[in-house]
Design an enzyme around this catalytic site. Structure first.
Site, PDB file in Angstrom:
ATOM      1  N   LYS A 164       0.832  -1.215   0.000  1.00 43.29           N
ATOM      2  CA  LYS A 164       0.000   0.000   0.000  1.00 43.29           C
ATOM      3  C   LYS A 164       0.863   1.259   0.000  1.00 43.29           C
ATOM      4  O   LYS A 164       0.659   2.172  -0.809  1.00 43.29           O
ATOM      5  CB  LYS A 164      -0.933   0.008   1.227  1.00 43.29           C
ATOM      6  N   GLU A 190       1.717   6.448  11.178  1.00 43.94           N
ATOM      7  CA  GLU A 190       2.877   6.031  10.389  1.00 43.94           C
ATOM      8  C   GLU A 190       4.058   5.707  11.298  1.00 43.94           C
ATOM      9  O   GLU A 190       4.224   6.307  12.352  1.00 43.94           O
ATOM     10  CB  GLU A 190       3.305   7.165   9.443  1.00 43.94           C
ATOM     11  N   ARG A 191       4.893   4.789  10.858  1.00 47.48           N
ATOM     12  CA  ARG A 191       6.164   4.558  11.550  1.00 47.48           C
ATOM     13  C   ARG A 191       7.072   5.754  11.276  1.00 47.48           C
ATOM     14  O   ARG A 191       7.119   6.253  10.155  1.00 47.48           O
ATOM     15  CB  ARG A 191       6.821   3.274  11.046  1.00 47.48           C
TER      16      ARG A 191
END
Length: 477
Positions: A164, A190-191
């Protein structure tokens, strides 16, 4: 967040009565702070709370937007009654912000910008415009089988690790070059590693100057992940309404927004709905999605990654998201395991734009025939696995060969994965994609190996590939 300016007029003052994870109750002596207003608590007023509910005449329930370590019952909480406000303007381009509109890219803050509340209402129906216009991406499988709508919303559905984020970053790379508006990337949950890499790659590619990035990171409180989408939308609405610019809004990942709402709902003591989701999920998602719209001045086109838990497309999060989209692009773990990238499932992906009236008869016929061929191949796979391809009729064998070539032709080398694959990225015009598919369906390449169609751009790239293979064969001799 530094509250010195925001809370300079402490019109609302109270004290904390309970702290449950990231849900904090505050009792007020006089006036209750308004819903959505910010309160500041802690020794240095560095804990930021947002009022989301009035429990009774004296108590407000808040969600913490910063860590709650260090605050306790009896601590003072005060605020001016102002909500979260983020800066808007063209000076935001090329910068990275958090949910409060503060820069997190280690550069000096832009000064003198107008600030707006993140809690805006969607534009009225009378001001909305719908476009029956295709938004080309340069990615073959998307443009042919699930074309995006300019001013519409598209979802990228897939489980963990099926690509993705890679597709999202490729879309940013492809769009900023040919898209005359601005791009806004909103990272929800998000990381931090992914955010830093994306920022650096966009800077190196020279596309950052037309992009605004807004992040609510995975390690931050659910309150931040629940609100960061609104911060990004407020900036996007300014470009659309005040500057008349088309906006490409990329959200990664909308499921993390719903997940944050689920965490907060549980902490607030609400009874869960199906599979543990919050009972207000549909409303919360609609509040966010309905702000993504096109006006008479410009359009906001949104592409959203949607994590699908356990690859189950009947999960309530996926089902509720489907209802807001004009195009749904489903990524398949099975195709990814076979090395088909991007792993777009042509049979589950759909678009409201794929109509002969909108895309033209030639495009519609090509897409329909590609889907029909791939669907027939899917039905024959069980027979092939049990009895072998030799047991099929001659016509069925031809269909299988066409489908396998189509699968490989719809793969594509990405610019954002060059350093992994060593293959130069390709953007492909829609007419080249249609032409390639029609020639494969007409058995023009039936005498060539399937591998010649794998990871190329247009059919012309296949000729280059064949020349390289011939050259390598001569060298081996």
């Amino acid at each position: 967040m530094n509250p010195s300016n925001s809370a300079s007029d402490n019109a609302y003052s109270g004290y904390i009565t309970s702290v449950r994870g990231t849900v904090v109750d505050v009792a007020f002596n006089d006036n209750l702070a308004p819903v959505y207003s910010l309160l500041y608590a802690g020794e240095n007023q560095d804990a930021v709370l947002e009022v989301i509910d009035h429990i009774n005449e004296q108590t407000a329930r808040c969600i913490a937007l910063t860590p709650t370590a260090g605050i306790g019952r009896g601590d003072l909480a005060q605020g001016s009654g102002a909500p979260i406000e983020v800066p808007v303007g063209k000076e935001n381009l090329g910068r990275m912000f958090n949910v409060f509109g503060e820069t997190i890219d280690k550069k000096t803050d832009p000064v003198g910008l107008e600030k707006r509340s993140i809690h805006q209402r969607p534009i009225p129906l009378s001001d909305r415009v719908t476009h029956e216009e295709i938004f080309l991406t340069g990615i073959k499988a998307i443009d042919l089988l699930a074309p995006l709508e300019r001013g519409g919303k598209a979802g990228l559905f897939g489980g963990a690790g099926v690509g993705k984020t890679v597709v999202i970053t490729e879309l940013i790379n492809n769009m900023v070059g040919k898209h005359h508006g601005v791009s806004i990337f909103c990272g929800i949950g998000e990381r931090c590693r992914e955010g830093e890499e994306l920022y650096r790659e966009m800077d190196e590619a020279g596309v950052l100057k037309n992009t605004v990035m807004v992040f609510g990171q995975m390690n931050e409180s659910p309150g931040v992940r629940f609100r960061v989408g609104r911060s990004a939308l407020t900036m996007a609405e300014h470009f659309r309404d005040d500057q008349g610019k088309d906006v490409l809004l990329l959200i990664d990942n909308i499921f993390r927004f719903l997940q944050a709402g689920m965490e907060l709902s549980g902490l607030m003591g609400r009874l869960p709905s199906r599979l543990g989701y919050q009972p207000t999920m549909a409303t919360e998602l609609a509040d966010l999605e309905e702000r993504i719209a096109s006006s008479k001045k410009a359009a906001i086109t949104s592409i959203q990654a949607v994590y699908v838990p356990a690859d189950d497309l009947t999960d309530p999060a996926a089902v509720h998201t489907f209802s807001h989209l004009s195009a749904s692009i489903v990524l398949s773990r099975k195709l990814a395991s076979e090395g088909i990238y991007p792993a777009i499932d042509p049979l589950q992906s759909r678009s409201m734009m794929l109509s002969a009236r909108i895309v033209g008869q030639k495009h519609y016929n090509a897409a329909r025939e590609v889907k029909r061929t791939l669907a027939t191949y899917d039905e024959l796979k069980d027979i092939i696995a049990m009895l072998g391809i030799e047991e099929l009729s001659r016509e069925d064998r031809k269909t299988v060969y066409r489908a396998r070539r189509l699968e490989r032709f719809l793969t594509q080398p990405f610019f954002t994965t060059q350093h992994f694959t060593g293959l130069e990225g390709r953007m492909v015009d829609l007419k080249d994609t249609i032409d390639g598919c029609e020639r494969i369906l007409n058995d023009e390449f039936s005498n060539l190996p399937e591998s010649t169609l794998y990871m190329i751009g247009s059919i012309d790239d296949m000729k280059i590939s064949l020349l390289d293979q011939g050259r390598n064969g001569d060298e081996s001799k």
